[in-house]
Design a protein around this motif. Structure first.
Motif, mmCIF file in Angstrom:
data_model
loop_
_atom_site.group_PDB
_atom_site.id
_atom_site.type_symbol
_atom_site.label_atom_id
_atom_site.label_comp_id
_atom_site.label_asym_id
_atom_site.label_seq_id
_atom_site.Cartn_x
_atom_site.Cartn_y
_atom_site.Cartn_z
ATOM 1 N N GLY A 18 9.901 41.273 0.457
ATOM 2 C CA GLY A 18 10.941 40.868 1.419
ATOM 3 C C GLY A 18 12.586 40.924 0.839
ATOM 4 N N LYS A 19 12.370 41.047 -0.411
ATOM 5 C CA LYS A 19 14.095 41.228 -1.088
ATOM 6 C C LYS A 19 14.001 42.239 -1.357
ATOM 7 C CE LYS A 19 16.686 39.395 -5.350
ATOM 8 N NZ LYS A 19 15.962 38.747 -6.564
ATOM 9 N N THR A 53 3.000 39.649 -8.428
ATOM 10 C CA THR A 53 4.745 40.072 -8.476
ATOM 11 C C THR A 53 5.272 41.247 -8.376
ATOM 12 O OG1 THR A 53 4.289 38.963 -10.444
ATOM 13 C CG2 THR A 53 6.223 40.308 -10.559
ATOM 14 N N CYS A 54 6.523 41.881 -6.852
ATOM 15 C CA CYS A 54 6.924 42.827 -7.068
ATOM 16 C C CYS A 54 7.481 44.037 -8.098
ATOM 17 C CB CYS A 54 8.612 42.690 -5.948
ATOM 18 S SG CYS A 54 8.949 43.719 -5.980
ATOM 19 N N PRO A 55 6.889 45.139 -8.143
ATOM 20 C CA PRO A 55 6.488 45.577 -9.190
ATOM 21 C C PRO A 55 8.583 46.406 -9.087
ATOM 22 C CG PRO A 55 5.608 46.961 -7.527
ATOM 23 C CD PRO A 55 5.935 45.361 -6.410
ATOM 24 N N SER A 56 9.397 46.093 -8.148
ATOM 25 C CA SER A 56 10.611 46.465 -8.597
ATOM 26 C C SER A 56 11.644 45.396 -8.920
ATOM 27 C CB SER A 56 10.858 47.157 -7.000
ATOM 28 O OG SER A 56 12.275 48.035 -7.023
ATOM 29 N N CYS A 57 11.492 44.421 -8.063
ATOM 30 C CA CYS A 57 12.009 43.764 -8.044
ATOM 31 C C CYS A 57 11.874 42.420 -9.701
ATOM 32 C CB CYS A 57 13.124 42.798 -7.226
ATOM 33 S SG CYS A 57 11.588 41.886 -5.728
ATOM 34 N N GLY A 58 10.987 42.215 -9.355
ATOM 35 C CA GLY A 58 10.451 41.089 -10.433
ATOM 36 C C GLY A 58 10.086 39.989 -9.415
ATOM 37 N N GLN A 59 9.955 39.675 -8.060
ATOM 38 C CA GLN A 59 10.212 38.711 -7.508
ATOM 39 C C GLN A 59 8.404 37.802 -7.856
ATOM 40 O OE1 GLN A 59 12.662 37.455 -3.601
ATOM 41 N NE2 GLN A 59 10.820 38.773 -2.377
ATOM 42 N N VAL A 60 7.847 36.725 -7.304
ATOM 43 C CA VAL A 60 6.469 36.610 -6.981
ATOM 44 C C VAL A 60 6.548 35.684 -5.919
ATOM 45 C CG1 VAL A 60 4.716 34.436 -7.745
ATOM 46 C CG2 VAL A 60 6.990 35.369 -9.570
ATOM 47 N N PHE A 61 5.505 36.750 -5.106
ATOM 48 C CA PHE A 61 5.533 37.291 -3.481
ATOM 49 C C PHE A 61 4.376 35.860 -2.745
ATOM 50 C CE2 PHE A 61 3.815 40.919 -4.922
ATOM 51 C CZ PHE A 61 2.532 40.538 -4.444
ATOM 52 N N ALA A 62 3.045 35.611 -4.383
ATOM 53 C CA ALA A 62 2.052 34.686 -3.381
ATOM 54 C C ALA A 62 1.505 34.375 -4.681
ATOM 55 C CB ALA A 62 1.021 35.789 -3.075
ATOM 56 N N LYS A 74 -2.305 33.421 -1.285
ATOM 57 C CA LYS A 74 -1.305 33.086 -0.908
ATOM 58 C C LYS A 74 -0.407 33.623 -0.653
ATOM 59 C CE LYS A 74 -2.269 28.433 1.837
ATOM 60 N NZ LYS A 74 -2.528 28.315 2.517
ATOM 61 N N MET A 75 -0.018 33.797 0.492
ATOM 62 C CA MET A 75 1.578 33.925 0.488
ATOM 63 C C MET A 75 2.651 32.887 0.558
ATOM 64 S SD MET A 75 0.922 37.507 0.338
ATOM 65 C CE MET A 75 -0.003 38.344 0.197
ATOM 66 N N ILE A 76 3.566 33.389 -0.222
ATOM 67 C CA ILE A 76 4.917 32.482 -0.003
ATOM 68 C C ILE A 76 5.998 32.439 1.578
ATOM 69 C CG2 ILE A 76 6.842 31.576 -0.954
ATOM 70 C CD1 ILE A 76 5.465 32.279 -3.829
ATOM 71 N N GLY A 77 5.907 31.867 2.118
ATOM 72 C CA GLY A 77 6.783 32.032 3.356
ATOM 73 C C GLY A 77 8.107 32.991 3.209
ATOM 74 N N GLY A 78 8.353 34.141 3.551
ATOM 75 C CA GLY A 78 9.437 34.726 4.162
ATOM 76 C C GLY A 78 9.859 35.770 2.899
ATOM 77 N N LYS A 79 8.728 35.717 1.875
ATOM 78 C CA LYS A 79 8.717 36.609 0.844
ATOM 79 C C LYS A 79 8.158 38.326 0.578
ATOM 80 C CE LYS A 79 10.672 34.027 -2.771
ATOM 81 N NZ LYS A 79 10.899 33.584 -3.845
ATOM 82 N N VAL A 80 7.092 38.362 2.055
ATOM 83 C CA VAL A 80 6.706 39.788 2.597
ATOM 84 C C VAL A 80 6.761 39.612 3.127
ATOM 85 C CG1 VAL A 80 4.602 39.471 0.296
ATOM 86 C CG2 VAL A 80 4.316 38.338 2.530
ATOM 87 N N MET A 81 6.507 41.049 3.776
ATOM 88 C CA MET A 81 7.002 41.641 5.068
ATOM 89 C C MET A 81 5.844 42.672 5.939
ATOM 90 S SD MET A 81 10.884 43.046 5.063
ATOM 91 C CE MET A 81 10.181 44.393 4.765
ATOM 92 N N MET A 82 5.601 42.341 7.010
ATOM 93 C CA MET A 82 4.015 43.161 7.288
ATOM 94 C C MET A 82 4.616 44.446 8.412
ATOM 95 S SD MET A 82 1.520 41.943 9.133
ATOM 96 C CE MET A 82 1.293 40.982 10.107
#
Length: 83
Positions: A18-19, A53-62, A74-82
């Motif tokens: 999402g970032k 963990t996102c390989p590009s920005c390092g954000q934890v998304f789940a 389990k996805m964290i709300g707003g951290k991923v797009m589909m």
């Protein structure tokens, strides 16, 4: 508790960060609701180097968890797009 269905859904979605919009997974999703959890056995292509963990920005998304006896993310709300 009931296990996830053995027959995999036919619909494939792309899960991205999402970032930074980097591609994370190609996932076989059932139903038409929001992406709340990803069963590990349904992930077709995994583009992450480290789990949840996102390989590009390092954000934890789940978070890693067990759902109905099967490993899942389990996805964290707003951290991923589909798409």
């Amino acid at each position: 508790m009931a296990k996830p269905r053995k027959k995999q859904p036919s619909r494939t979605v792309q899960v991205s960060c999402g970032k930074c919009h980097a591609l994370l997974y190609k996932y076989r999703k059932g139903g038409k609701g929001a992406l709340v959890k990803c069963f590990v056995e349904r992930i077709v292509d995994d583009h992450t180097h480290e789990a949840c963990t996102c390989p590009s920005c390092g954000q934890v998304f789940a978070r890693e968890t067990m759902i109905r006896g099967a490993p899942a993310y389990k996805m964290i709300g707003g951290k991923v797009m589909m798409k």
